[in-house]
Every structure is written in structure tokens, then in C-alpha cells.
Design a protein around this motif. Sequence first.
Motif, short mmCIF file in Angstrom:
data_model
loop_
_atom_site.label_atom_id
_atom_site.label_comp_id
_atom_site.label_asym_id
_atom_site.label_seq_id
_atom_site.Cartn_x
_atom_site.Cartn_y
_atom_site.Cartn_z
N LEU A 1 8.29 -103.48 8.46
CA LEU A 1 8.61 -102.63 7.32
C LEU A 1 10.03 -102.07 7.42
O LEU A 1 10.77 -102.05 6.44
N PHE B 1 12.91 -104.21 6.04
CA PHE B 1 12.82 -104.62 4.64
C PHE B 1 13.16 -103.41 3.76
O PHE B 1 12.28 -102.74 3.24
N PRO C 1 14.42 -100.97 0.57
CA PRO C 1 14.22 -101.02 -0.88
C PRO C 1 15.35 -101.81 -1.55
O PRO C 1 16.50 -101.75 -1.15
N ARG D 1 14.75 -108.60 -1.18
CA ARG D 1 13.73 -109.63 -1.41
C ARG D 1 13.77 -110.60 -0.25
O ARG D 1 14.79 -110.78 0.40
N ARG E 1 10.81 -105.78 -2.61
CA ARG E 1 10.54 -104.35 -2.39
C ARG E 1 11.31 -103.58 -3.45
O ARG E 1 12.54 -103.60 -3.48
N ASP F 1 9.21 -98.03 -3.16
CA ASP F 1 8.20 -98.12 -2.11
C ASP F 1 7.07 -99.09 -2.48
O ASP F 1 6.05 -99.13 -1.82
N ARG F 2 7.27 -99.87 -3.54
CA ARG F 2 6.27 -100.86 -3.96
C ARG F 2 6.71 -102.25 -3.53
O ARG F 2 7.90 -102.56 -3.48
N PHE F 3 5.72 -103.08 -3.26
CA PHE F 3 5.97 -104.46 -2.86
C PHE F 3 5.29 -105.40 -3.85
O PHE F 3 4.16 -105.13 -4.28
N ILE G 1 0.69 -103.32 3.54
CA ILE G 1 1.44 -102.85 4.70
C ILE G 1 0.41 -102.55 5.77
O ILE G 1 -0.50 -101.75 5.55
#
Length: 160
Positions: free
Chosen positions: A8, A11, A13, A16, A30, A33-35, A107
Motif C-alpha cells: 500500500l 501505491f 494516490p 495506476r 488509486r 483512498d479508493r482503488f 487492502i
Amino acid sequence: MRIVVCRLDEFPPGERRIVRAGRRSIGVFRVGDRFYAINNHCPHMGGPLCLGRTKPWVTSRGPGDFVLDTEEALLACPWHGWEYDLATGQSFLGPGEPPVRTYEVSIEPENPAAAPKGGRIPGPYVADTFPVHVEDAYVVVETTPRPAAVPGARAAGGAG
């Protein structure tokens, strides 16, 4: 099939990653905070969808009134600009076009207790080992196999 993309903290924000799952290519995005994970194949003409630009949603209640969303949740194909929703894969430019396949992203916490020491994962197999010793100036391997090792037991002797 599960694919580990990366840690995490590796990666950030706005980034990609494109990963492979067998013959499939999947883009992982990303956004804040969403994937999101979406197939890297545009259904319109087969372009590399996940190389396209991301864009925010725009909503309007009437002429001259529009609101730009804070997160970029649309993906535009680099070949023809067709846009797809990262969450659902739905296209808004091709009536009747099939959506792009999307995938669940989770996650998972790192579990230090379950992590193998030294990066090694114990397996069910045991290799044949042979004692080695030095006689005068020769290294000699004893070809008579040792008895089967007991998991967790250390071999007697060792380097001398």
C-alpha cells in the motif's frame, strides 16, 4: 485467482499499475483512498484502455451550472476517447456497448507473524542432502543418503 499488486505504501494516490493475470491485462487505479481494477481492453476497438487519461465526473442542473467532482473516476480510452466509469465499467459514449469488466480490490493487512523468516516459504518437500567433509585437500560428498529430516530439527555436525 488473486494477484498481489504491491504494498500500500508503494501505491500513492493518483497512480495506476497494470498487472497481468494469465492472458488478461488489468489496470489498478488509486483515486484518493479508493482503488479500482478494470480490464485493460477497450470493448469499442480493443485499445489499451488503462493507458488513457482519468477524468472527474461533471454534473449539471442547467445551462451554465456545472460541478466538477473532486475525484477522477472516469477513464478515457487513448485511441478514441470513449469514457468508462472506473467503478462499474459502464460506457457513456457507445449506446448498447458492453461495459468493461471490473474487478474487486481489497487492502489486506500485512501479518508479520505469518511472514516466513528470510523470505523463505516452507514447503512440503525435503531435498536429499549428503554430508560433506574435507579429507586432506579434497572436498568429498558422501553419496549414501541421510535419514529423512524431521521438520524443525537441525542437522548434526555442520561446517567445521
